[in-house]
Design a protein around this motif. Structure first.
Motif, PDB file in Angstrom:
ATOM      1  N   LEU A   5      40.884   9.264  35.539  1.00 27.32           N
ATOM      2  CA  LEU A   5      41.521   8.140  36.206  1.00 27.32           C
ATOM      3  C   LEU A   5      42.773   8.616  36.915  1.00 27.32           C
ATOM      4  O   LEU A   5      43.574   9.357  36.383  1.00 27.32           O
ATOM      5  CB  LEU A   5      41.889   7.053  35.189  1.00 27.32           C
ATOM      6  CG  LEU A   5      40.713   6.372  34.491  1.00 27.32           C
ATOM      7  CD1 LEU A   5      41.221   5.235  33.641  1.00 27.32           C
ATOM      8  CD2 LEU A   5      39.679   5.884  35.479  1.00 27.32           C
ATOM      9  N   ALA A  10      39.167   5.121  39.537  1.00 25.51           N
ATOM     10  CA  ALA A  10      38.365   6.013  38.695  1.00 25.51           C
ATOM     11  C   ALA A  10      37.465   6.856  39.575  1.00 25.51           C
ATOM     12  O   ALA A  10      36.790   6.375  40.467  1.00 25.51           O
ATOM     13  CB  ALA A  10      37.535   5.174  37.724  1.00 25.51           C
ATOM     14  N   VAL A 113      38.692   9.292  30.736  1.00 23.49           N
ATOM     15  CA  VAL A 113      37.803   8.398  29.990  1.00 23.49           C
ATOM     16  C   VAL A 113      36.439   9.060  29.852  1.00 23.49           C
ATOM     17  O   VAL A 113      35.860   9.520  30.841  1.00 23.49           O
ATOM     18  CB  VAL A 113      37.659   7.032  30.702  1.00 23.49           C
ATOM     19  CG1 VAL A 113      36.667   6.142  29.962  1.00 23.49           C
ATOM     20  CG2 VAL A 113      39.012   6.335  30.802  1.00 23.49           C
ATOM     21  N   GLN A 118      27.072   6.558  28.848  1.00 20.12           N
ATOM     22  CA  GLN A 118      27.527   5.521  29.763  1.00 20.12           C
ATOM     23  C   GLN A 118      26.385   4.605  30.198  1.00 20.12           C
ATOM     24  O   GLN A 118      26.607   3.433  30.510  1.00 20.12           O
ATOM     25  CB  GLN A 118      28.190   6.146  30.991  1.00 20.12           C
ATOM     26  CG  GLN A 118      28.818   5.116  31.923  1.00 20.12           C
ATOM     27  CD  GLN A 118      29.695   5.754  32.984  1.00 20.12           C
ATOM     28  OE1 GLN A 118      30.093   6.904  32.851  1.00 20.12           O
ATOM     29  NE2 GLN A 118      29.996   5.015  34.036  1.00 20.12           N
ATOM     30  N   LEU A 144      43.034   1.536  29.885  1.00 24.52           N
ATOM     31  CA  LEU A 144      41.734   0.862  29.782  1.00 24.52           C
ATOM     32  C   LEU A 144      41.633  -0.304  30.758  1.00 24.52           C
ATOM     33  O   LEU A 144      40.579  -0.566  31.330  1.00 24.52           O
ATOM     34  CB  LEU A 144      41.518   0.354  28.358  1.00 24.52           C
ATOM     35  CG  LEU A 144      41.183   1.394  27.293  1.00 24.52           C
ATOM     36  CD1 LEU A 144      40.893   0.712  25.969  1.00 24.52           C
ATOM     37  CD2 LEU A 144      40.005   2.249  27.705  1.00 24.52           C
ATOM     38  N   CYS A 146      42.609  -0.503  33.582  1.00 22.55           N
ATOM     39  CA  CYS A 146      42.350  -0.027  34.948  1.00 22.55           C
ATOM     40  C   CYS A 146      40.895   0.350  35.158  1.00 22.55           C
ATOM     41  O   CYS A 146      40.478   0.620  36.286  1.00 22.55           O
ATOM     42  CB  CYS A 146      43.211   1.191  35.256  1.00 22.55           C
ATOM     43  SG  CYS A 146      44.967   0.965  35.005  1.00 22.55           S
ATOM     44  N   HIS A 147      40.107   0.429  34.082  1.00 22.12           N
ATOM     45  CA  HIS A 147      38.744   0.923  34.170  1.00 22.12           C
ATOM     46  C   HIS A 147      37.784  -0.189  34.610  1.00 22.12           C
ATOM     47  O   HIS A 147      37.990  -1.367  34.277  1.00 22.12           O
ATOM     48  CB  HIS A 147      38.304   1.483  32.816  1.00 22.12           C
ATOM     49  CG  HIS A 147      37.084   2.338  32.891  1.00 22.12           C
ATOM     50  ND1 HIS A 147      35.820   1.807  32.822  1.00 22.12           N
ATOM     51  CD2 HIS A 147      36.930   3.674  33.057  1.00 22.12           C
ATOM     52  CE1 HIS A 147      34.942   2.787  32.935  1.00 22.12           C
ATOM     53  NE2 HIS A 147      35.585   3.923  33.075  1.00 22.12           N
TER      54      HIS A 147
END
Length: 337
Positions: A5, A10, A113, A118, A144, A146-147
């Motif tokens: 990030l 991201a 991250v 995933q 987190l 921002c994800h």
């Protein structure tokens, strides 16, 4: 899958979802990340992010020194108004605050991250994320938020924060909500992901150098909440958060007794130059595979809650062991309590 990030968002970077991979900044044989120099504006953002308590204390001191000057009365009226004024999390002020703060936070550490798998996580779908550890302060939550997984996500925090002027504004602007059952249920029903730190501030009582603490063995509430709403639980571990501050606390049984009675652990901590701004410690946030889900169960049995809880605790421990070397802490110990 790994994602670095940055201040611009991201950026997916290829890597396997397992425990193997490139070594992070503290890793043996790894290379230290290049930390950008902060501008004056960046420092203002960092102060507004972590200096909320100091700003409030400064205002209270100013009131005490100038009372009954009109300035003191005006500040008292302002703080009283802020303590009851509703906060619009999606309003222009909150959005501007996040746009100002988040990129600087991501540049400050930096943050990486990782996902064990995933493909098992659907962005935009609600989850209950059981994040550990709490550390001195759970500053990994800012990364987190921002994800993409948390575009509509909220982090749960102690309700006491939302009764203090300025603190309640700053925390809600970064999508933090009271970690009460009605509030969390409402968020999940709206399709929001919620991040819960099961161990909470209780973990600060047992913190010690060279180890992480996860006070989760007796915490079943977040599991029951997920089962009632039919939402998967995602184990999550944050490496590097505990070393983002220097800290000191007393030891002994008396300290633990006082902390339990007060409801929080009094601890002295400091970051850069003795300030509340955390040290520029690289952080690695690892997500495990979702657990449970399915149809809502409004009255889950104790056996089912215990079974899912045991699966969560086991998955959390495996995350720690599988990723600690990659995160740069190959000799760190995890104490699950």
């Amino acid at each position: 899958m790994a994602a670095q990030l940055s201040g611009n968002g991201a950026d997916a970077r290829g890597d396997s979802g397992g425990g193997a991979g490139a070594t992070m900044a503290r890793g043996e044989g790894g290379t230290a990340p290049v930390l950008s120099r902060h501008s004056a504006v960046d420092w203002v953002a960092l102060v507004l992010w972590m200096g909320w308590m100091h700003i409030l204390l400064f205002l209270l001191l100013l009131i005490a020194l100038t009372f009954p000057h009109p300035l003191a009365l005006a500040l008292l009226l302002l703080l009283a108004t802020l303590s009851v004024t509703p906060v619009d999390v999606e309003g222009p002020v909150a959005k501007a605050y996040r746009r100002f703060i988040y990129p600087v936070v991501l540049r400050h550490f930096p943050v990486r991250v990782l996902f064990r798998d995933q493909s098992a996580i659907t962005f935009g779908k609600p989850y209950v994320v059981g994040l550990e550890p709490h550390s001195v302060l759970p500053i990994g939550l800012a990364a987190l938020m921002c994800h993409p997984m948390f575009v509509h996500g909220y982090a749960g925090a102690t309700s006491a924060l939302f009764r203090v002027p300025l603190l309640r504004q700053f925390w809600q602007w970064v999508r933090t909500a009271p970690a009460t059952r009605p509030v969390l249920m409402g968020l999940l029903r709206r399709g929001c992901t919620v991040v819960i730190i099961p161990g909470g501030v209780q973990e600060c009582i047992f913190m010690a150098p060279g180890k992480e603490v996860a006070f989760v063995r007796s915490r079943f509430g977040f599991i029951r909440l997920a089962l009632e709403q039919g939402v998967p639980v995602v184990p999550c571990f944050v490496f590097g958060q505990t070393t983002a501050y220097h800290w000191w606390k007393p030891g002994g049984a008396w300290y633990r007794a006082v902390a339990r009675r007060m409801g929080f652990a009094p601890i002295l901590f400091w970051g850069m130059w003795g300030s509340p701004i955390p040290l520029r410690t690289p952080m690695t946030i690892v997500f495990g595979t979702p657990i449970g889900g399915g149809d809502p169960d409004l009255n889950p049995s104790e056996e089912r809650v215990a079974a899912v809880h045991a699966e969560y605790v086991s998955a959390l421990e495996r995350l720690f062991l599988d990723y600690r070397a990659q995160a740069g802490y190959p000799h760190m110990h995890l104490d699950i309590m």
